[in-house]
Each structure stands twice: as structure tokens, then as C-alpha cells.
Design a protein around this motif. Structure first.
Motif, PDB file in Angstrom:
ATOM      1  N   ASP A 153      43.780 -57.454  56.728  1.00  0.00           N
ATOM      2  CA  ASP A 153      42.755 -58.355  56.190  1.00  0.00           C
ATOM      3  C   ASP A 153      41.352 -57.795  56.418  1.00  0.00           C
ATOM      4  OD1 ASP A 153      44.921 -59.892  55.558  1.00  0.00           O
ATOM      5  OD2 ASP A 153      44.592 -61.400  57.121  1.00  0.00           O
ATOM      6  N   ARG A 154      41.127 -57.150  57.553  1.00  0.00           N
ATOM      7  CA  ARG A 154      39.814 -56.526  57.791  1.00  0.00           C
ATOM      8  C   ARG A 154      39.534 -55.439  56.771  1.00  0.00           C
ATOM      9  NH1 ARG A 154      39.341 -56.176  64.471  1.00  0.00           N
ATOM     10  NH2 ARG A 154      39.792 -58.404  64.792  1.00  0.00           N
ATOM     11  N   LEU A 155      40.556 -54.694  56.411  1.00  0.00           N
ATOM     12  CA  LEU A 155      40.379 -53.638  55.420  1.00  0.00           C
ATOM     13  C   LEU A 155      40.075 -54.227  54.044  1.00  0.00           C
ATOM     14  CD1 LEU A 155      43.326 -51.409  56.605  1.00  0.00           C
ATOM     15  CD2 LEU A 155      40.932 -50.705  56.588  1.00  0.00           C
ATOM     16  N   SER A 183      36.539 -55.394  53.655  1.00  0.00           N
ATOM     17  CA  SER A 183      35.486 -54.426  53.968  1.00  0.00           C
ATOM     18  C   SER A 183      34.743 -53.970  52.715  1.00  0.00           C
ATOM     19  CB  SER A 183      36.083 -53.201  54.676  1.00  0.00           C
ATOM     20  OG  SER A 183      36.864 -52.426  53.774  1.00  0.00           O
ATOM     21  N   MET A 184      33.489 -53.586  52.902  1.00  0.00           N
ATOM     22  CA  MET A 184      32.706 -53.023  51.800  1.00  0.00           C
ATOM     23  C   MET A 184      33.291 -51.692  51.344  1.00  0.00           C
ATOM     24  SD  MET A 184      28.695 -53.896  52.556  1.00  0.00           S
ATOM     25  CE  MET A 184      28.645 -53.046  54.140  1.00  0.00           C
ATOM     26  N   SER A 185      33.818 -50.921  52.288  1.00  0.00           N
ATOM     27  CA  SER A 185      34.385 -49.614  51.937  1.00  0.00           C
ATOM     28  C   SER A 185      35.541 -49.763  50.961  1.00  0.00           C
ATOM     29  CB  SER A 185      34.860 -48.897  53.200  1.00  0.00           C
ATOM     30  OG  SER A 185      33.806 -48.701  54.096  1.00  0.00           O
ATOM     31  N   PHE A 186      36.356 -50.798  51.155  1.00  0.00           N
ATOM     32  CA  PHE A 186      37.461 -51.024  50.233  1.00  0.00           C
ATOM     33  C   PHE A 186      36.939 -51.478  48.882  1.00  0.00           C
ATOM     34  CE2 PHE A 186      40.945 -53.540  48.368  1.00  0.00           C
ATOM     35  CZ  PHE A 186      41.931 -52.578  48.351  1.00  0.00           C
ATOM     36  N   ARG A 187      35.945 -52.349  48.863  1.00  0.00           N
ATOM     37  CA  ARG A 187      35.394 -52.814  47.588  1.00  0.00           C
ATOM     38  C   ARG A 187      34.828 -51.654  46.773  1.00  0.00           C
ATOM     39  NH1 ARG A 187      33.625 -57.081  50.866  1.00  0.00           N
ATOM     40  NH2 ARG A 187      31.420 -56.480  50.862  1.00  0.00           N
ATOM     41  N   GLU A 194      31.742 -48.581  59.009  1.00  0.00           N
ATOM     42  CA  GLU A 194      31.908 -49.947  58.515  1.00  0.00           C
ATOM     43  C   GLU A 194      31.849 -50.884  59.722  1.00  0.00           C
ATOM     44  OE1 GLU A 194      32.673 -52.937  55.616  1.00  0.00           O
ATOM     45  OE2 GLU A 194      32.686 -50.799  55.151  1.00  0.00           O
ATOM     46  N   SER A 195      30.697 -51.511  59.934  1.00  0.00           N
ATOM     47  CA  SER A 195      30.460 -52.255  61.190  1.00  0.00           C
ATOM     48  C   SER A 195      29.925 -53.662  60.916  1.00  0.00           C
ATOM     49  CB  SER A 195      29.481 -51.478  62.076  1.00  0.00           C
ATOM     50  OG  SER A 195      30.009 -50.212  62.428  1.00  0.00           O
ATOM     51  N   PRO A 196      30.801 -54.601  60.576  1.00  0.00           N
ATOM     52  CA  PRO A 196      30.357 -55.959  60.278  1.00  0.00           C
ATOM     53  C   PRO A 196      30.280 -56.872  61.500  1.00  0.00           C
ATOM     54  CG  PRO A 196      32.677 -55.763  59.774  1.00  0.00           C
ATOM     55  CD  PRO A 196      32.229 -54.399  60.263  1.00  0.00           C
TER      56      PRO A 196
END
Length: 386
Positions: free
Chosen positions: A37-39, A42-46, A137-139
Motif C-alpha cells: 500500500d505504501r508503494l 507513493s509519488m514514485s509509483f504515480r 520518497e519520504s512522506p
């Protein structure tokens, strides 16, 4: 289905790099489900939705991107994991994460970054995927990265097998959170690797046919594709050609999946734990030797007829030039980067160059073209060939 004894167990995970409190209000999920779910969030996945899979910056809506490819890999990975009694959530998470380190324009963009980064330790998209989820990727307010489980990170690092000579990025991360790089990964990671092969072997055919870079006569030069085509024609003699071709692709995926499952079951006889999987000394979840030879012939065909097609080579050359010029421009004047990236830029080398590479590697194809246009006052040409 009862998990196999050699499946990864979320209750036995080796933990996360940073200790955090539990958040019961966020749902009754296992640790591997949290990773997945974190992946996904993530913005990187989008950004994968606008990154090249085969065709650079395609204008058509029907061509695959890194995101749609990753979703298709995850579907295939879950099927294989379920059949083998593995942890489907971990396998799915690894499939979704495997391409997060790709820069814009696919392998052409990676080639340009690799060349630009030669004096500074080089660039590798697999290592950059780890760097992305562990540092970039650091939310969260109290730590860097997505803080994924050790099991996910070691599978992402080694899904293609043990690593004897890690590059600087992977070596730094391994020093902070050791991932046992010299051992084989879990079966879930091995499944993610072969699911990736199955997906792109067949879906690249689908896209190549749609783009007109491949045709049926090309495909029939590969013996085992020709065999399957004859079977499809026999079953569906009156179906339109386009539907027959799509049936061929589905049939190929099914054959590959079934081969991997049957071969893995043979390989896993006598294996009773995850530790035995990691110490086996070779992959336990892959194609049978006979099918591996067929798959190699298919890859050779795809390189000759699709990946090295003249139009593809020309577009890749233009894409490499775009990425190379972006790197040169930012290296010459950091003020061309967004304010936040300027503030993060270290004063010395190689850290400064590595931060520039981080910025470029995170770009989508679209953003890279916009950045080039902003710097040079003209839009890059010759990138789209479909």
C-alpha cells in the motif's frame, strides 16, 4: 490456501530500518500489505504512468507505460505465487516496485545517466529503485524513505539474483540496513523477476504489432510462436486477425506461467524453509531449461525486430541527448533546478552529481521534455515514433 513452508511470513519479517509505533486506525493489514500500500500511494509509483516501457513518449493511449507494465507483472506474479503457496502480498509488492528506479525514456535515459555519472560512481536503475524507496520518497515526518520491510527491500535488491559487486548506491544502503546481497532472495522475489520476463516478452509483442513494428510474418519465424499460432487459427478459424493475435499473446503468457509453476514445484521438492531457498545456490522459480531456451530465442527476436528497429534506435538516440543535456545544464547551473532541489544540493562531488541524477531519474518523459524546453527554449524533437 495454507502457505507453503518456504513462503515468506509477514509475522516473521526481519523488521524495518526505522522503528515506528503501530497505527491500529489504519486498518488490519499485515506488514507485507502495508509495504504494497505504501508503494501504491507513493509519488514514485504515480510517475510510472508517464515513463517509457517500449515506445518513447507514445501519442496513442493504448501503448503500455511503466505503470501499466508493473500492474501486469503484479497480476502474473500473484497467479504464480498463489499456485506455489507463496505470500501473494509480498510478491505483488515486489512486482509493483521493480521498475521504480527507471529514469525517463527507459533504457535510453539510463544509458545517458550512466555515461554522465561515470566520474561519480555510475548509475544503475535497480540500485536506484532501492535508493528511491529508502531515501528519496519520504512522506513521513520522522524518517527518510518509505520504511519498507527488510523482506521487501532484499527482494527488490536481489530479484535478479545475488550481487557480488554492488555499486555505490546499493553499497551505501546495504551498509545502513544489511540485505545479505551475496545470497539468493526469497521465492517471492524470484517470482517477481520471472513475472517481469513473462509480461514484457509478450506484451511488447502486443505493442509492437499495434505500432506496426512487427507483423505476423515476423512472428512466424520463431518456431514456438508459429506452433501456437497454428493452434489459435485451428481453434478460432473465423475470428478477425486482430483477435487471433491477441489470443496468441494470451496463450503465450499461459504457457510460460504453467512452465514456471511446474518447474518450480519440481525444484522445491525437499525444500522446507525460506532459509533453504536463500541458501540453495540457484534460482528455484524460473523457466524450465527447455523453455528457457525458447524464451531466449524470443528475446533475441525482439531485440532484432523491435528494440533495435531503426525508428526505435533513432528515438533512443534523441532521448539520450535530452537526458545528457539536462544533466549538463544542471551541473553547470543548479539554479535551473526547482528551489527544493537547489536547497538539497550538496556542495562537493560526487554527492552533488548524484543529487542531480536523483532529480533527473525521477522525471517522467513528459516532465523531462518540459524541463528541456524551459532550458533551451524549444521542445526536443524526434522522441515519439508511434
Amino acid at each position: 490456501m495454507t502457505p507453503a513452508s518456504y513462503a515468506a511470513d509477514p509475522l516473521q519479517t526481519r523488521g524495518r530500518e526505522f522503528s515506528t509505533g503501530r497505527f491500529p486506525s489504519r486498518g488490519p493489514r499485515t506488514e507485507f500489505q502495508r509495504d504494497r500500500d505504501r508503494l501504491i500511494h507513493s509519488m514514485s509509483f504515480r510517475r510510472l504512468r508517464s515513463k517509457t516501457q517500449v515506445f518513447i513518449a507514445p501519442e496513442g493511449d493504448h501503448y503500455r507505460t511503466r505503470m501499466t507494465h508493473s500492474l501486469e507483472v503484479a497480476q502474473i506474479g500473484r497467479v504464480i505465487a498463489r499456485a506455489l503457496g507463496l505470500n501473494e502480498d509480498l510478491a505483488e509488492a515486489l512486482c509493483l516496485a521493480h521498475d521504480l528506479g527507471h529514469p525517463p525514456f527507459g533504457h535510453a535515459g539510463e544509458d545517458a545517466l550512466t555515461e554522465a555519472m561515470k566520474p561519480f560512481g555510475g548509475f544503475d536503475h535497480n540500485a536506484h529503485a532501492l535508493r528511491t524507496v529508502m531515501r528519496l520518497e519520504s512522506p513521513y515526518p520522522d524518517h527518510d524513505g518509505l520504511n519498507l520491510t527488510w523482506d521487501l527491500l532484499e527482494g527488490l535488491a536481489k530479484h535478479n539474483g545475488p550481487i557480488e559487486n554492488p555499486n555505490w548506491a546499493l553499497a551505501e544502503l546495504d551498509a545502513d540496513f544489511p540485505l545479505e546481497l551475496s545470497q539468493w532472495p526469497s521465492l517471492e522475489a524470484q517470482v517477481a523477476a520471472v513475472a517481469d520476463d513473462i509480461a514484457y516478452d509478450n506484451h511488447d509483442i502486443d505493442d509492437g504489432l499495434r505500432a506496426g513494428f512487427l507483423d505476423l510474418e515476423d512472428l512466424l519465424t520463431v518456431d514456438f510462436l508459429a506452433d501456437q499460432w497454428r493452434a489459435v487459427e485451428k481453434r478460432f478459424p473465423h475470428a478477425p486477425r486482430e483477435r487471433q493475435l491477441r489470443e496468441l499473446v494470451r496463450e503465450q503468457i499461459g504457457l510460460m506461467v504453467n512452465d514456471v509453476i511446474a518447474h518450480a514445484r519440481e525444484q522445491l521438492k525437499g525444500v522446507s524453509s525460506v532459509d533453504e531457498v536463500r541458501s540453495a545456490g540457484h534460482s528455484l522459480a524460473g523457466f524450465s531449461p527447455e523453455f528457457a531456451e525458447k524464451e531466449r530465442s524470443l528475446k533475441a527476436f525482439m531485440y532484432e525486430r523491435l528494440y533495435y528497429h531503426d525508428d526505435q534506435v533513432a528515438a533512443a538516440s534523441n532521448a539520450r541527448e535530452v537526458v545528457a543535456e539536462l544533466f549538463s545544464a544542471y551541473a553547470a547551473d543548479e539554479r535551473l533546478m526547482p528551489q527544493g532541489w537547489q536547497e538539497q544540493s550538496p556542495p562537493g562531488q560526487p554527492q552533488r552529481a548524484r543529487k542531480i541524477a536523483d532529480f533527473i531519474a525521477g522525471m517522467s518523459d513528459r516532465f523531462a521534455m518540459e524541463a528541456f524546453t524551459a532550458i533551451h527554449g524549444k521542445r526536443p524533437e524526434g522522441l515519439t515514433n508511434v
